[in-house]
Design a protein around this motif. Structure first.
Motif, short mmCIF file in Angstrom:
data_model
loop_
_atom_site.label_atom_id
_atom_site.label_comp_id
_atom_site.label_asym_id
_atom_site.label_seq_id
_atom_site.Cartn_x
_atom_site.Cartn_y
_atom_site.Cartn_z
N VAL A 27 5.99 -10.92 -5.89
CA VAL A 27 6.58 -10.88 -4.54
C VAL A 27 6.86 -9.44 -4.12
CG1 VAL A 27 8.65 -11.49 -3.23
CG2 VAL A 27 7.53 -13.21 -4.63
N SER A 28 7.45 -8.65 -5.01
CA SER A 28 7.72 -7.25 -4.65
C SER A 28 6.42 -6.45 -4.50
CB SER A 28 8.64 -6.60 -5.67
OG SER A 28 8.04 -6.54 -6.94
N PHE A 29 5.39 -6.80 -5.28
CA PHE A 29 4.08 -6.15 -5.16
C PHE A 29 3.47 -6.43 -3.79
CE2 PHE A 29 -0.60 -6.51 -6.15
CZ PHE A 29 -0.82 -5.17 -6.34
N LEU B 24 2.74 -3.88 -0.56
CA LEU B 24 1.42 -3.72 0.07
C LEU B 24 1.44 -3.96 1.58
CD1 LEU B 24 -0.93 -5.46 -2.49
CD2 LEU B 24 -0.56 -3.03 -2.16
N LEU B 25 2.41 -4.69 2.07
CA LEU B 25 2.46 -5.06 3.48
C LEU B 25 3.14 -4.00 4.35
CD1 LEU B 25 3.29 -8.85 3.24
CD2 LEU B 25 1.10 -7.79 3.79
N VAL B 26 3.01 -2.74 3.99
CA VAL B 26 3.67 -1.67 4.73
C VAL B 26 3.25 -1.60 6.21
CG1 VAL B 26 2.07 0.17 4.03
CG2 VAL B 26 4.40 0.73 4.62
N PRO B 27 2.02 -1.91 6.60
CA PRO B 27 1.72 -1.88 8.04
C PRO B 27 2.47 -2.95 8.84
CG PRO B 27 -0.31 -1.81 6.77
CD PRO B 27 0.80 -2.12 5.82
N PHE B 28 2.82 -4.05 8.18
CA PHE B 28 3.49 -5.15 8.88
C PHE B 28 5.01 -5.07 8.76
CE2 PHE B 28 -0.62 -6.92 7.44
CZ PHE B 28 -1.21 -7.02 8.70
N ALA C 125 10.96 -2.20 -1.34
CA ALA C 125 10.13 -3.06 -2.18
C ALA C 125 9.49 -2.27 -3.32
CB ALA C 125 9.06 -3.74 -1.34
N SER C 126 9.09 -1.03 -3.05
CA SER C 126 8.47 -0.24 -4.12
C SER C 126 9.51 0.16 -5.17
CB SER C 126 7.79 1.00 -3.55
OG SER C 126 8.73 1.87 -2.96
N THR C 127 10.76 0.39 -4.75
CA THR C 127 11.81 0.69 -5.72
C THR C 127 12.10 -0.53 -6.59
OG1 THR C 127 12.78 2.27 -4.17
CG2 THR C 127 14.17 1.51 -5.97
N VAL C 128 12.20 -1.70 -5.95
CA VAL C 128 12.41 -2.94 -6.72
C VAL C 128 11.23 -3.20 -7.63
CG1 VAL C 128 12.62 -5.45 -6.48
CG2 VAL C 128 13.97 -3.94 -5.03
N PHE C 129 10.02 -2.95 -7.14
CA PHE C 129 8.82 -3.14 -7.96
C PHE C 129 8.83 -2.22 -9.18
CE2 PHE C 129 4.30 -2.26 -8.90
CZ PHE C 129 3.93 -3.53 -9.28
#
Length: 108
Positions: free
Chosen positions: A11-13, A17-21, A30-34
């Motif tokens: 989910v965090s991955f 990846l959905l940075v444009p949205f 999300a990248s920190t949690v990932f």
């Protein structure tokens, strides 16, 4: 517990990846949690970590550090280009890793 960790990683991955949205703030969170979940994942599976898996974890850490540096050095476009190159290669190898170990997600 391992299955929950794997699902949280996915989910965090995907959120990363959905940075444009989702926007840059959600991407950073999300990248920190990932990254934290990846470190936890490495601790759980530390006895099974081979050279390739350590390299994959190093690539994730490198992508995170290059992302932080691209925020700090916003005037240098090559830092952002490095972050994009490292991140795309990490996505490729993480997708292979997820595909190779998808049996954990199925519950086998």
């Amino acid at each position: 517990m391992k299955k929950l960790l794997s699902w949280l990683l996915i989910v965090s991955f995907v959120l990363t990846l959905l940075v444009p949205f989702t926007g840059l703030i959600v991407h950073k969170l999300a990248s920190t949690v990932f990254l934290l979940l990846c470190l936890g994942h490495a601790l759980v599976y530390r006895k099974k970590l081979g050279t390739r898996r350590w390299a994959l974890l190093g690539g994730v850490v490198l992508a995170f550090v290059s992302g932080v540096l691209s925020l700090v050095f916003a005037a240098l476009p090559w830092v952002l280009a490095l972050h994009k190159a490292v991140s795309i290669s990490c996505v490729f190898f993480l997708a292979i890793h997820i595909f190779a170990y998808r049996r954990i997600l199925k519950g086998d």
